[in-house]
Design a protein around this motif. Structure first.
Motif, PDB file in Angstrom:
ATOM      1  N   ILE A 195       0.839  -1.200   0.000  1.00 40.45           N
ATOM      2  CA  ILE A 195       0.000   0.000   0.000  1.00 40.45           C
ATOM      3  C   ILE A 195       0.874   1.250   0.000  1.00 40.45           C
ATOM      4  O   ILE A 195       0.634   2.196  -0.754  1.00 40.45           O
ATOM      5  CB  ILE A 195      -0.962  -0.011   1.208  1.00 40.45           C
ATOM      6  CG1 ILE A 195      -1.999  -1.130   1.033  1.00 40.45           C
ATOM      7  CG2 ILE A 195      -1.639   1.340   1.392  1.00 40.45           C
ATOM      8  CD1 ILE A 195      -2.799  -1.440   2.289  1.00 40.45           C
ATOM      9  N   ALA A 196       1.922   1.249   0.829  1.00 45.23           N
ATOM     10  CA  ALA A 196       2.800   2.416   0.946  1.00 45.23           C
ATOM     11  C   ALA A 196       3.500   2.749  -0.363  1.00 45.23           C
ATOM     12  O   ALA A 196       3.770   3.919  -0.649  1.00 45.23           O
ATOM     13  CB  ALA A 196       3.842   2.172   2.037  1.00 45.23           C
ATOM     14  N   THR A 197       3.790   1.741  -1.173  1.00 44.14           N
ATOM     15  CA  THR A 197       4.533   1.936  -2.420  1.00 44.14           C
ATOM     16  C   THR A 197       3.651   1.868  -3.666  1.00 44.14           C
ATOM     17  O   THR A 197       4.174   1.828  -4.783  1.00 44.14           O
ATOM     18  CB  THR A 197       5.627   0.867  -2.561  1.00 44.14           C
ATOM     19  OG1 THR A 197       5.013  -0.425  -2.567  1.00 44.14           O
ATOM     20  CG2 THR A 197       6.651   0.960  -1.444  1.00 44.14           C
ATOM     21  N   ASN A 198       2.349   1.842  -3.457  1.00 42.62           N
ATOM     22  CA  ASN A 198       1.407   1.694  -4.575  1.00 42.62           C
ATOM     23  C   ASN A 198       1.723   0.427  -5.368  1.00 42.62           C
ATOM     24  O   ASN A 198       1.966   0.459  -6.569  1.00 42.62           O
ATOM     25  CB  ASN A 198       1.411   2.932  -5.479  1.00 42.62           C
ATOM     26  CG  ASN A 198       0.236   2.960  -6.416  1.00 42.62           C
ATOM     27  OD1 ASN A 198      -0.788   2.341  -6.157  1.00 42.62           O
ATOM     28  ND2 ASN A 198       0.378   3.668  -7.518  1.00 42.62           N
ATOM     29  N   LYS A 199       1.755  -0.690  -4.637  1.00 44.97           N
ATOM     30  CA  LYS A 199       2.027  -2.016  -5.206  1.00 44.97           C
ATOM     31  C   LYS A 199       3.416  -2.092  -5.846  1.00 44.97           C
ATOM     32  O   LYS A 199       3.598  -2.686  -6.899  1.00 44.97           O
ATOM     33  CB  LYS A 199       0.944  -2.435  -6.190  1.00 44.97           C
ATOM     34  CG  LYS A 199      -0.407  -2.586  -5.531  1.00 44.97           C
ATOM     35  CD  LYS A 199      -1.436  -3.133  -6.476  1.00 44.97           C
ATOM     36  CE  LYS A 199      -2.758  -3.248  -5.717  1.00 44.97           C
ATOM     37  NZ  LYS A 199      -3.809  -3.767  -6.534  1.00 44.97           N
ATOM     38  N   PHE A 200       4.394  -1.466  -5.182  1.00 44.23           N
ATOM     39  CA  PHE A 200       5.780  -1.448  -5.658  1.00 44.23           C
ATOM     40  C   PHE A 200       5.849  -0.926  -7.093  1.00 44.23           C
ATOM     41  O   PHE A 200       6.514  -1.487  -7.959  1.00 44.23           O
ATOM     42  CB  PHE A 200       6.422  -2.833  -5.510  1.00 44.23           C
ATOM     43  CG  PHE A 200       6.488  -3.267  -4.075  1.00 44.23           C
ATOM     44  CD1 PHE A 200       7.471  -2.787  -3.238  1.00 44.23           C
ATOM     45  CD2 PHE A 200       5.543  -4.124  -3.545  1.00 44.23           C
ATOM     46  CE1 PHE A 200       7.529  -3.165  -1.901  1.00 44.23           C
ATOM     47  CE2 PHE A 200       5.581  -4.513  -2.212  1.00 44.23           C
ATOM     48  CZ  PHE A 200       6.583  -4.024  -1.392  1.00 44.23           C
ATOM     49  N   SER A 201       5.178   0.178  -7.295  1.00 41.27           N
ATOM     50  CA  SER A 201       5.106   0.808  -8.608  1.00 41.27           C
ATOM     51  C   SER A 201       6.482   1.275  -9.077  1.00 41.27           C
ATOM     52  O   SER A 201       7.273   1.813  -8.300  1.00 41.27           O
ATOM     53  CB  SER A 201       4.177   2.028  -8.525  1.00 41.27           C
ATOM     54  OG  SER A 201       4.286   2.810  -9.688  1.00 41.27           O
ATOM     55  N   ALA A 202       6.733   1.083 -10.358  1.00 42.90           N
ATOM     56  CA  ALA A 202       7.984   1.550 -10.956  1.00 42.90           C
ATOM     57  C   ALA A 202       8.144   3.064 -10.794  1.00 42.90           C
ATOM     58  O   ALA A 202       9.260   3.575 -10.730  1.00 42.90           O
ATOM     59  CB  ALA A 202       8.027   1.164 -12.433  1.00 42.90           C
ATOM     60  N   ALA A 203       7.033   3.769 -10.693  1.00 41.86           N
ATOM     61  CA  ALA A 203       7.075   5.223 -10.508  1.00 41.86           C
ATOM     62  C   ALA A 203       7.676   5.599  -9.152  1.00 41.86           C
ATOM     63  O   ALA A 203       8.131   6.733  -8.967  1.00 41.86           O
ATOM     64  CB  ALA A 203       5.672   5.813 -10.633  1.00 41.86           C
ATOM     65  N   ASN A 204       7.703   4.662  -8.208  1.00 36.47           N
ATOM     66  CA  ASN A 204       8.239   4.921  -6.873  1.00 36.47           C
ATOM     67  C   ASN A 204       9.656   4.399  -6.671  1.00 36.47           C
ATOM     68  O   ASN A 204      10.176   4.431  -5.563  1.00 36.47           O
ATOM     69  CB  ASN A 204       7.317   4.319  -5.805  1.00 36.47           C
ATOM     70  CG  ASN A 204       6.035   5.102  -5.685  1.00 36.47           C
ATOM     71  OD1 ASN A 204       6.022   6.317  -5.810  1.00 36.47           O
ATOM     72  ND2 ASN A 204       4.942   4.408  -5.442  1.00 36.47           N
ATOM     73  N   VAL A 205      10.298   3.909  -7.712  1.00 34.19           N
ATOM     74  CA  VAL A 205      11.670   3.415  -7.596  1.00 34.19           C
ATOM     75  C   VAL A 205      12.607   4.605  -7.417  1.00 34.19           C
ATOM     76  O   VAL A 205      12.594   5.547  -8.199  1.00 34.19           O
ATOM     77  CB  VAL A 205      12.081   2.583  -8.832  1.00 34.19           C
ATOM     78  CG1 VAL A 205      13.564   2.242  -8.783  1.00 34.19           C
ATOM     79  CG2 VAL A 205      11.244   1.318  -8.915  1.00 34.19           C
ATOM     80  N   ILE A 206      13.413   4.544  -6.338  1.00 31.88           N
ATOM     81  CA  ILE A 206      14.389   5.616  -6.097  1.00 31.88           C
ATOM     82  C   ILE A 206      15.821   5.094  -6.142  1.00 31.88           C
ATOM     83  O   ILE A 206      16.770   5.868  -6.071  1.00 31.88           O
ATOM     84  CB  ILE A 206      14.132   6.344  -4.762  1.00 31.88           C
ATOM     85  CG1 ILE A 206      14.148   5.372  -3.581  1.00 31.88           C
ATOM     86  CG2 ILE A 206      12.823   7.120  -4.828  1.00 31.88           C
ATOM     87  CD1 ILE A 206      14.040   6.068  -2.234  1.00 31.88           C
ATOM     88  N   GLY A 207      15.973   3.796  -6.291  1.00 31.55           N
ATOM     89  CA  GLY A 207      17.312   3.221  -6.383  1.00 31.55           C
ATOM     90  C   GLY A 207      17.249   1.763  -6.780  1.00 31.55           C
ATOM     91  O   GLY A 207      16.241   1.098  -6.592  1.00 31.55           O
ATOM     92  N   ASN A 208      18.359   1.287  -7.359  1.00 32.58           N
ATOM     93  CA  ASN A 208      18.425  -0.099  -7.805  1.00 32.58           C
ATOM     94  C   ASN A 208      19.880  -0.510  -7.754  1.00 32.58           C
ATOM     95  O   ASN A 208      20.736   0.166  -8.296  1.00 32.58           O
ATOM     96  CB  ASN A 208      17.882  -0.206  -9.228  1.00 32.58           C
ATOM     97  CG  ASN A 208      17.543  -1.619  -9.602  1.00 32.58           C
ATOM     98  OD1 ASN A 208      17.998  -2.580  -8.986  1.00 32.58           O
ATOM     99  ND2 ASN A 208      16.742  -1.769 -10.641  1.00 32.58           N
ATOM    100  N   GLY A 209      20.139  -1.613  -7.082  1.00 33.48           N
ATOM    101  CA  GLY A 209      21.519  -2.057  -6.965  1.00 33.48           C
ATOM    102  C   GLY A 209      21.623  -3.555  -6.991  1.00 33.48           C
ATOM    103  O   GLY A 209      20.667  -4.257  -7.302  1.00 33.48           O
TER     104      GLY A 209
END
Length: 70
Positions: A29-43
């Motif tokens: 819920i906090a991330t809107n279903k882990f939406s790509a629009a909410n990605v702030i980093g990737n490692g």
């Protein structure tokens, strides 16, 4: 159901005194279903999402890759 591990870092330092546990559903819920629009980093260990918790706190939520060592 889901074997992914989640880590949440709250932005507000005053709330870091103890550990707070969240369900997978709460983080969805906090991330809107882990939406790509909410990605702030990737490692190498996983993807970090921006989320807004139910109390309005902005948080970074990391979903670890299964093969990660973290």
């Amino acid at each position: 159901r889901c074997q992914r591990r989640m880590f949440v870092w709250k932005q507000a330092a005053s709330k870091l005194r103890g550990v707070q546990v969240f369900t997978y559903t709460e983080l969805e819920i906090a991330t809107n279903k882990f939406s790509a629009a909410n990605v702030i980093g990737n490692g190498g260990y996983g993807v970090v999402y921006r989320g807004i918790l139910s109390d309005g706190t902005v948080a970074a939520i990391k979903m670890l890759h299964r093969e990660g060592k973290q």
